[in-house]
Design a protein around this motif. Structure first.
Motif, mmCIF file in Angstrom:
data_model
loop_
_atom_site.group_PDB
_atom_site.id
_atom_site.type_symbol
_atom_site.label_atom_id
_atom_site.label_comp_id
_atom_site.label_asym_id
_atom_site.label_seq_id
_atom_site.Cartn_x
_atom_site.Cartn_y
_atom_site.Cartn_z
ATOM 1 N N HIS A 1 25.384 144.685 8.767
ATOM 2 C CA HIS A 1 24.086 144.012 8.699
ATOM 3 C C HIS A 1 23.103 144.795 7.839
ATOM 4 O O HIS A 1 21.895 144.713 8.014
ATOM 5 C CB HIS A 1 23.516 143.821 10.106
ATOM 6 C CG HIS A 1 24.281 142.829 10.921
ATOM 7 N ND1 HIS A 1 25.489 143.130 11.504
ATOM 8 C CD2 HIS A 1 24.029 141.542 11.234
ATOM 9 C CE1 HIS A 1 25.939 142.074 12.156
ATOM 10 N NE2 HIS A 1 25.083 141.092 12.006
ATOM 11 N N GLY A 2 23.632 145.565 6.898
ATOM 12 C CA GLY A 2 22.784 146.303 5.981
ATOM 13 C C GLY A 2 22.339 145.448 4.815
ATOM 14 O O GLY A 2 22.611 144.250 4.737
ATOM 15 N N GLN A 3 21.665 146.088 3.866
ATOM 16 C CA GLN A 3 21.103 145.355 2.737
ATOM 17 C C GLN A 3 22.184 144.783 1.833
ATOM 18 O O GLN A 3 22.032 143.700 1.273
ATOM 19 C CB GLN A 3 20.191 146.283 1.928
ATOM 20 C CG GLN A 3 19.451 145.593 0.799
ATOM 21 C CD GLN A 3 18.415 146.501 0.162
ATOM 22 O OE1 GLN A 3 18.252 147.648 0.567
ATOM 23 N NE2 GLN A 3 17.711 145.999 -0.825
ATOM 24 N N ALA A 4 23.300 145.515 1.688
ATOM 25 C CA ALA A 4 24.368 145.062 0.809
ATOM 26 C C ALA A 4 25.644 145.829 1.117
ATOM 27 O O ALA A 4 25.619 146.897 1.729
ATOM 28 C CB ALA A 4 23.985 145.257 -0.655
ATOM 29 N N LEU A 5 26.767 145.283 0.682
ATOM 30 C CA LEU A 5 28.041 145.977 0.680
ATOM 31 C C LEU A 5 28.355 146.308 -0.774
ATOM 32 O O LEU A 5 28.152 145.478 -1.660
ATOM 33 C CB LEU A 5 29.153 145.109 1.256
ATOM 34 C CG LEU A 5 29.363 145.074 2.783
ATOM 35 C CD1 LEU A 5 29.730 146.449 3.304
ATOM 36 C CD2 LEU A 5 28.170 144.502 3.503
ATOM 37 N N GLN B 1 28.113 145.220 -6.271
ATOM 38 C CA GLN B 1 27.280 145.047 -5.082
ATOM 39 C C GLN B 1 27.304 143.598 -4.625
ATOM 40 O O GLN B 1 27.236 142.678 -5.450
ATOM 41 C CB GLN B 1 25.835 145.461 -5.373
ATOM 42 C CG GLN B 1 24.884 145.246 -4.198
ATOM 43 C CD GLN B 1 23.477 145.686 -4.514
ATOM 44 O OE1 GLN B 1 23.155 146.854 -4.457
ATOM 45 N NE2 GLN B 1 22.624 144.735 -4.878
ATOM 46 N N VAL B 2 27.410 143.416 -3.307
ATOM 47 C CA VAL B 2 27.363 142.084 -2.710
ATOM 48 C C VAL B 2 26.220 142.084 -1.701
ATOM 49 O O VAL B 2 26.270 142.784 -0.678
ATOM 50 C CB VAL B 2 28.691 141.730 -2.019
ATOM 51 C CG1 VAL B 2 28.615 140.317 -1.440
ATOM 52 C CG2 VAL B 2 29.848 141.845 -3.000
ATOM 53 N N ALA B 3 25.181 141.323 -1.984
ATOM 54 C CA ALA B 3 23.984 141.329 -1.150
ATOM 55 C C ALA B 3 24.216 140.596 0.164
ATOM 56 O O ALA B 3 25.006 139.656 0.245
ATOM 57 C CB ALA B 3 22.820 140.694 -1.907
ATOM 58 N N ASN B 4 23.521 141.028 1.212
ATOM 59 C CA ASN B 4 23.555 140.390 2.527
ATOM 60 C C ASN B 4 22.330 139.496 2.657
ATOM 61 O O ASN B 4 21.198 139.987 2.731
ATOM 62 C CB ASN B 4 23.567 141.463 3.621
ATOM 63 C CG ASN B 4 23.659 140.874 5.023
ATOM 64 O OD1 ASN B 4 23.599 139.656 5.208
ATOM 65 N ND2 ASN B 4 23.780 141.729 6.016
ATOM 66 N N SER B 5 22.549 138.194 2.690
ATOM 67 C CA SER B 5 21.431 137.251 2.711
ATOM 68 C C SER B 5 20.603 137.344 3.987
ATOM 69 O O SER B 5 19.450 136.928 4.001
ATOM 70 C CB SER B 5 21.958 135.820 2.536
ATOM 71 O OG SER B 5 22.822 135.470 3.610
ATOM 72 N N GLU B 6 21.154 137.892 5.069
ATOM 73 C CA GLU B 6 20.416 137.980 6.329
ATOM 74 C C GLU B 6 19.705 139.306 6.510
ATOM 75 O O GLU B 6 19.036 139.518 7.510
ATOM 76 C CB GLU B 6 21.378 137.759 7.502
ATOM 77 C CG GLU B 6 21.760 136.303 7.716
ATOM 78 C CD GLU B 6 21.849 135.951 9.189
ATOM 79 O OE1 GLU B 6 22.181 136.839 9.992
ATOM 80 O OE2 GLU B 6 21.572 134.797 9.541
ATOM 81 N N TRP B 7 19.844 140.217 5.562
ATOM 82 C CA TRP B 7 19.264 141.542 5.746
ATOM 83 C C TRP B 7 17.756 141.532 5.984
ATOM 84 O O TRP B 7 17.272 142.256 6.865
ATOM 85 C CB TRP B 7 19.582 142.432 4.545
ATOM 86 C CG TRP B 7 18.964 143.790 4.676
ATOM 87 C CD1 TRP B 7 19.367 144.815 5.474
ATOM 88 C CD2 TRP B 7 17.796 144.251 4.002
ATOM 89 N NE1 TRP B 7 18.550 145.900 5.341
ATOM 90 C CE2 TRP B 7 17.558 145.580 4.429
ATOM 91 C CE3 TRP B 7 16.925 143.688 3.067
ATOM 92 C CZ2 TRP B 7 16.494 146.340 3.967
ATOM 93 C CZ3 TRP B 7 15.865 144.443 2.604
ATOM 94 C CH2 TRP B 7 15.653 145.752 3.043
#
Length: 372
Positions: A10-14, A75-81
């Motif tokens: 649940h971070g900003q990105a992977l 980088q793959v962003a987390n849309s729920e971050w």
């Protein structure tokens, strides 16, 4: 070739960094998006599938669609971050808001079957937003890195084909011929099982256990066709050892076997040995109980191996646990979870296979620069 991933569930990105890639290899975000899309899909997926909008950005190592020879950063962003960051930055954290966001357990109780307890004991804390580094979300970085590896493999070995599929879920086993199975047959249903009759039963079983608040595990089989001879090292970096390490590094894995695997222990040497023959002017084996590897080195036959995945740890049934104060307690998971990891595990198994094979292919390429 080396790779590593960074980031939490649940971070900003992977993120992933891949090093040792030759220059002038064509790679685009579309190449990576294709494999990430496969990772997202699968029967039994809930709301989690909707928010895992894996948007890819290549931060370095690629220019004008070609690798530059240096490390590649993806980088793959987390849309729920942003939502998680807002809630988790509150002090104290509102418990009801955590529950609304799909929090799986109160902060003080480790979830049975998860890494909560071991992470807390090892590091002195755990990521309360979710599974953190132990979450299957981490595999996004591997799948992204593997997209690069696959481009190199297909360049070096145009006929090489990596295929994985679901061969068993719970006690439902598929009948699949590894020599003839196709990608189209694997992707023909949501469970990624090329045996259509077994696939229907598997889908029904997954839906059943989901309705019961439970989960199931199973097996993923894999083959690599068009293998060259000579990949792998003879001792510590044996090809099957590196494949085994790669597969067992995936979340929820509990077993790996190659070729005849454990069943081979029931045979005699006369029954198990793969005899040689000349076929179309090329040395082949008449059987493939070794799974395409002998002495740690590929023999040119298709690789054959199997990976076991445990039932998903997150279930909505009440389970016994303890509090940090040492008191016995119970909890039942809330929020989004998948009742079976197998359909999504297929692209993960293929990804780790590609990463391991690409590493060994580049080693062999470096070794073969001098004539023999």
């Amino acid at each position: 070739m080396r790779w590593l991933t960074a980031g939490e569930s649940h971070g900003q990105a992977l993120s992933a960094i891949v090093e040792g890639i030759p220059a002038s290899v064509s790679i685009t975000t579309a190449d990576i998006d294709f494999h990430l899309q496969r990772r997202r899909l699968g029967v039994g997926r809930g709301a989690r599938q909707n928010f895992e909008a894996d948007k890819v950005t290549i931060l370095g190592g690629v220019r004008l669609g070609l690798t530059q020879g240096g490390p590649i950063a993806i980088q793959v962003a987390n849309s729920e971050w942003p939502k998680w960051e807002k809630v988790m930055s509150a002090d104290p954290v509102p418990e009801e808001e955590i529950k609304d966001l799909g929090r799986n357990a109160p902060l003080t109780r480790p979830r049975p079957g998860h890494a909560d307890f071991t992470y807390d004991q090892k590091y002195g804390f755990r990521d309360h937003r979710g599974g953190g580094r132990s979450s299957a979300r981490e595999t996004i970085g591997r799948v992204a890195a593997a997209a690069v590896a696959k481009k190199i493999l297909t360049t070096l070995y145009p006929g090489l084909e990596i295929l994985a599929w679901v061969s068993r879920i719970h006690d439902i086993e598929a009948n699949v011929n590894a020599d003839t199975v196709t990608s189209a047959a694997i992707e023909s249903n949501a469970v990624r099982c090329p045996d259509s009759d077994a696939a229907e039963k598997m889908i029904a079983r997954i839906k059943q256990v989901r309705s019961e608040g439970n989960s199931v595990g199973g097996l993923s089989d894999a083959t690599v066709r068009g293998m060259p001879v000579g990949l792998g090292e003879p001792v510590f970096d044996r090809l099957e050892a590196d494949l085994g390490k790669g597969m067992l590094s995936l979340p929820a894995t509990k077993g790996f076997e190659m070729g005849s695997g454990f069943a081979g222990t029931l045979l005699t040497g006369a029954e198990h040995n793969d005899a040689y023959e000349i076929r179309d002017g090329v040395v082949h084996t008449t059987s493939n109980r070794s799974g395409g590897v002998q002495g740690g080195i590929s023999n040119g036959e298709p690789l054959l191996f199997r990976v076991a995945f445990k039932p998903t740890a997150t279930i909505s049934r009440p389970q016994s646990t303890v509090t940090v104060e040492g008191k016995e307690s119970t909890l039942a998971a809330r929020g989004r979870h998948d009742p079976c990891v197998l359909p999504r595990a297929v692209p993960m198994v293929e990804a780790m296979t590609a990463l391991v094979l690409c590493d060994h292919a580049l080693r062999q390429r470096a070794q073969d620069i001098l004539p023999r």
